[in-house]
Scaffold this active site. Structure first.
Site, mmCIF file in Angstrom:
data_model
loop_
_atom_site.group_PDB
_atom_site.id
_atom_site.type_symbol
_atom_site.label_atom_id
_atom_site.label_comp_id
_atom_site.label_asym_id
_atom_site.label_seq_id
_atom_site.Cartn_x
_atom_site.Cartn_y
_atom_site.Cartn_z
ATOM 1 C CB VAL A 11 -8.444 12.578 35.120
ATOM 2 C CG1 VAL A 11 -9.615 13.023 35.987
ATOM 3 C CG2 VAL A 11 -8.692 11.173 34.591
ATOM 4 C CB THR A 86 -4.650 5.349 41.199
ATOM 5 O OG1 THR A 86 -5.563 5.353 40.088
ATOM 6 C CG2 THR A 86 -5.085 6.362 42.212
ATOM 7 C CB CYS A 262 -9.126 3.490 32.016
ATOM 8 S SG CYS A 262 -8.779 5.194 32.419
#
Ligand code: UDX
Length: 436
Positions: A11, A86, A262
């Site tokens: 990202v 995360t 994801c």
């Protein structure tokens, strides 16, 4: 504008390079010194179409810099974008927030003038509130806003997606950030819509969007199973339902189940948040459960297909094409291939695999449990079956006649429908795809 980005992963890096290309003055910060040294030299360590060229261009124009030092990276930043990982907690599956908290804590001393802090990492709803209180408690004089700026880049298409976003979601609880964000993305304003919502809504949008897409994929996979039994064709069905604008024609490709960094992580985190909030999210929970079951079912399908081969299991050789979780990436995280190979390895088969970009990452997971082939043809040498697990365009262009000469039995199980079925059947292969 002066932009600092913390985290140079899938990202952070495309975002940093993209913002530099839009004309901003970008500094990317990462703790990993080797990675930062590579990036300073224009070397991108992840496979992302067009990213390395764009990085080199912006390095040359001095619009992007890389550092491991927070003070250097954050100096004078007008916007700080948090794009750290995360990962799911190994036990609870909730998003692990330690990198977010570390980043939020480290920026506190640098908020001496108005700074916009934007979270791009996918974070549980309420994280913006937590970051805001953390900063206010430790530095009551800090002048800042925390916004949620969720990212929708697909791996492998991150550059393309960055410059052509369907929408830019901005979650903010005050008006101050609106102008800053409009300025940040000004060159894209005629191409996209800005959707300004509350911070908690933006945090929810990211999870709800990914969960919806995961459900959509799972749905088309179920319909594909139905088509097999009902003698219908999944592509005709997908075309028919996808041309209803309310449904849409994207994400209706059947396969061995979704994977990647994801969808599996975000659906699990959403299910966890549902539990915490005592909300029934059983549609998401069922999708998670059945997507996992699908990978097991796909491995069983391969094993079943081998049953009529007159060899002992330890004499059977399986060729696998595709190790990454989808085509056009080097990423093997939560790849259906990894799970399917793991199940096959419970039998004494020998497996030889090839992937155009995923070999290095797959080796880290599978070590020496399988043979890593030089190319598609090398993988099929003496194989009894060819199993296609990833939708790499390369596999569509393969010379099937050559493949047939190399194989010892002529079976193809194509879990992405990449091979020309008619050609395979005409050549004498026993071919099984999915959903038709
Ligand atoms: C996804 C989202 O698309 C992106 O917006 C978000 O920011 C990050 O997560 P990504 O993980 O890169 O992107 O992959 P994506 O292209 O969405 O595919 C995810 C998985 O679904 C892959 O395993 C893929 O093979 C599978 N998939 C996708 C299907 O099986 N069928 C489809 O029709 C589409």
């Amino acid at each position: 504008m002066k932009v600092a980005i913390i985290g140079t992963g899938y990202v952070g890096l495309p975002t940093g390079v993209g913002l530099a290309e839009l004309g901003h003055d970008v500094v990317c910060i990462d703790r990993d010194k080797t990675k930062i040294d590579d990036l300073k030299n224009g070397k991108v360590t992840l496979f992302e179409d067009g990213l390395e060229n764009l990085l080199k261009k912006n390095l040359k124009e001095k619009k992007i810099k890389f550092t491991t030092s927070m003070p250097k990276g954050l100096y004078n930043a007008e916007i700080i974008i948090i794009a750290v990982g995360t990962p799911p907690h190994p036990v609870t599956k909730e998003a692990d927030m330690k990198y977010i908290h570390a980043a939020a804590t480290e920026i506190i001393p640098f908020l001496d003038k108005y700074t916009l802090i934007a979270t791009k990492s996918t974070v549980p709803v309420g994280t913006g509130d937590d970051i805001e209180s953390l900063i206010k408690n430790r530095n009551p004089k800090a002048f800042f806003d925390v916004i949620s700026l969720p990212e929708f880049l697909r791996e492998g298409f991150a550059v393309q997606d960055f410059f052509n976003p369907d929408r830019i979601i901005v979650g903010t609880n005050s008006n101050r950030p609106i102008n800053v964000i409009e300025k940040l993305y000004a060159p894209l304003k005629y191409k996209t819509n800005f959707v300004f919502v509350s911070r908690r809504s933006a945090e929810t949008i990211k999870y709800a969007a990914n969960a919806f897409l995961a459900i959509k994929i799972h749905y088309i996979n179920e319909i594909a199973d139905f088509c097999e039994k009902a003698n219908a064709n999944i592509y005709e069905v997908a075309k028919g339902i996808g041309s209803d604008k309310r449904i849409g024609d994207k994400f209706l490709n059947p396969g061995p189940g979704y994977g990647g960094s994801c969808f599996p992580k975000d659906t699990m985190a959403m299910a966890f948040m549902g539990k915490m909030n005592e909300v029934d999210l059983s549609l998401i929970e069922t999708t998670i459960k059945n997507n996992h079951a699908r990978k097991i079912k796909m491995a069983e399908k391969i094993i079943d297909f081998l049953k009529d081969i007159k060899k002992r299991e330890d004499e059977i050789k399986i060729a696998v094409w595709g190790l990454t979780f989808k085509g056009n990436t080097d990423d093997c995280r939560e790849s259906p291939s990894m799970e399917i190979i793991d199940i096959l390895l419970k039998h004494p088969y020998s497996i030889s695999a090839y992937d155009p970009q995923g070999m290095e990452n797959a080796k880290k997971i599978l070590v020496d449990k399988i043979k890593f082939a030089k190319d598609e043809y090398d993988a099929t040498k003496n194989a009894d079956i060819l199993v296609v697990l990833t939708d790499w365009g390369n596999f569509e262009k393969i010379d099937l006649k050559k493949v047939k000469k190399l194989m010892s039995n002529y079976k193809i199980l194509d879990l992405r429908n990449m091979i020309n079925r008619n050609e395979a059947i005409n050549l004498g292969f026993s071919y099984v795809g999915i959903g038709r």
